[in-house]
Design an enzyme around this catalytic site. Sequence first.
Site, PDB file in Angstrom:
ATOM      1  N   HIS A  42       0.890  -1.160   0.000  1.00  0.00           N
ATOM      2  CA  HIS A  42       0.000   0.000   0.000  1.00  0.00           C
ATOM      3  C   HIS A  42       0.934   1.217   0.000  1.00  0.00           C
ATOM      4  O   HIS A  42       2.027   1.155   0.560  1.00  0.00           O
ATOM      5  CB  HIS A  42      -0.826   0.117   1.275  1.00  0.00           C
ATOM      6  CG  HIS A  42      -1.747  -1.024   1.589  1.00  0.00           C
ATOM      7  ND1 HIS A  42      -1.336  -2.147   2.228  1.00  0.00           N
ATOM      8  CD2 HIS A  42      -3.084  -1.157   1.386  1.00  0.00           C
ATOM      9  CE1 HIS A  42      -2.374  -2.950   2.404  1.00  0.00           C
ATOM     10  NE2 HIS A  42      -3.442  -2.387   1.905  1.00  0.00           N
ATOM     11  N   ASP A  60       2.400   2.042   3.355  1.00  0.00           N
ATOM     12  CA  ASP A  60       3.344   1.071   3.944  1.00  0.00           C
ATOM     13  C   ASP A  60       4.768   1.515   3.652  1.00  0.00           C
ATOM     14  O   ASP A  60       5.704   1.171   4.364  1.00  0.00           O
ATOM     15  CB  ASP A  60       3.230  -0.321   3.314  1.00  0.00           C
ATOM     16  CG  ASP A  60       1.844  -0.885   3.367  1.00  0.00           C
ATOM     17  OD1 ASP A  60       1.111  -0.521   4.294  1.00  0.00           O
ATOM     18  OD2 ASP A  60       1.508  -1.681   2.465  1.00  0.00           O
TER      19      ASP A  60
END
Lengths: 226, 188
Positions: free
Chosen positions: B102, B105
Amino acid sequence: MKMAVEYGRSIGFTGDFYIEPKPKEPMKHQYDFDAATAIGFLKQYGLDKDFKMNIEANHATLAQHTFQHELRISAINGMLGSVDANQGDPLLGWDTDEFPCNVYDATLCMYEVLKAGGLTGGFNFDSKNRRPSYTYEDMFHAFILGMDTFALGLVKAAELIEDGRIDDFVKERYASYNDGIGKKIREGSTSLKELSDYACDMKAPELPGSGRQEYLEEVLNNVLFK
Amino acid sequence: MSEIFKGIPEIKFEGKDSTNPFAFKYYDAKKEIMGKTMEEHLSFAMAWWHNLGATGVDMFGRGTADKSFGASSQGTMEHAKAKVDAGFEFMKKLGIKYFCFHDVDLVPEADDINETNRRLDELSDYILEKMEGTDIKCLWGTANMFGNPRYMNGAGSTNSADVFCFAAAQVKKALDITVKLGGRGYVF
């Protein structure tokens, strides 16, 4: 999503877009409840040529489906794209994202993947160590477990296909559609009136062939543990 | 750069009779099954969020795992780069060829989306450098459109057109980064 497809294609993205169905968390109701719901949504909005499914095992069980069911629904719609490899806990009602250790489920997953001719994506370990497994060593143990589980699943699924007993059973189970009235139903070349006349001529049909549930489960165990 | 997972060897296939906790018992990457190698059938990927980010925190307690990977403070670009170093060492040791991410992240989210996007450019350059000379690739990318409080009413389904635009901006940037890293797919 239409704008994302348009933009992605404009910058040279040639891969698949994926939807990852999930029935709940954070919301009680979600638009992408399961594969069938998500596929219907994509078809409704003309997105089914650009999107495929990313099926997560734990999301399947949260939707009260088996992992295999979600994979099959995606595959028969030509939309099996990628897999989030994990598992949930049947005694807990939330998305625990555990590393997959269940060889039975991994075998049935790989059976679906092999039958579908593979994935366009891959097997992403959307899985996390349990809270008490907190060391660097545990991170490696988790991946070794997950990779070995799916390797076993692959080996056993290939053996299941080579064994042939399950595929033979499915062929025989639906054999009545290979010719005669069954073939006409498959080809869409009959009518409700013709089917009704056919039934009335017969007066009463015989019971359909046995489902052989226990026989099939024994075949699966036999292949798994030979 | 120094080794992060010290004392943990490259994980190799030893077969089902091995009791070595740091060996594969069944995953034999080059073994052929139905015309393809195991590695070709099973394109395994590391999830950036769980493996490099999750500390075990849940609604009952704080994290138990230290995922600083040697960075002096967390939530910094230094930490973001340490996660890249750890991730690539981890994937190489396991023979994993793909990763998924993501946007958030990869880097700590800034108050201003322009700064978040700049950080994503910087970090994805660093990932590209690490990818060079390896056969590690991006499997898919995605945008996290649930963690930030602005998404409390949803992203695509939010009641706020302004928030909808922020979701669109995140998708655009995550697509840019996915394409930059050669991703096979993009997930919603």
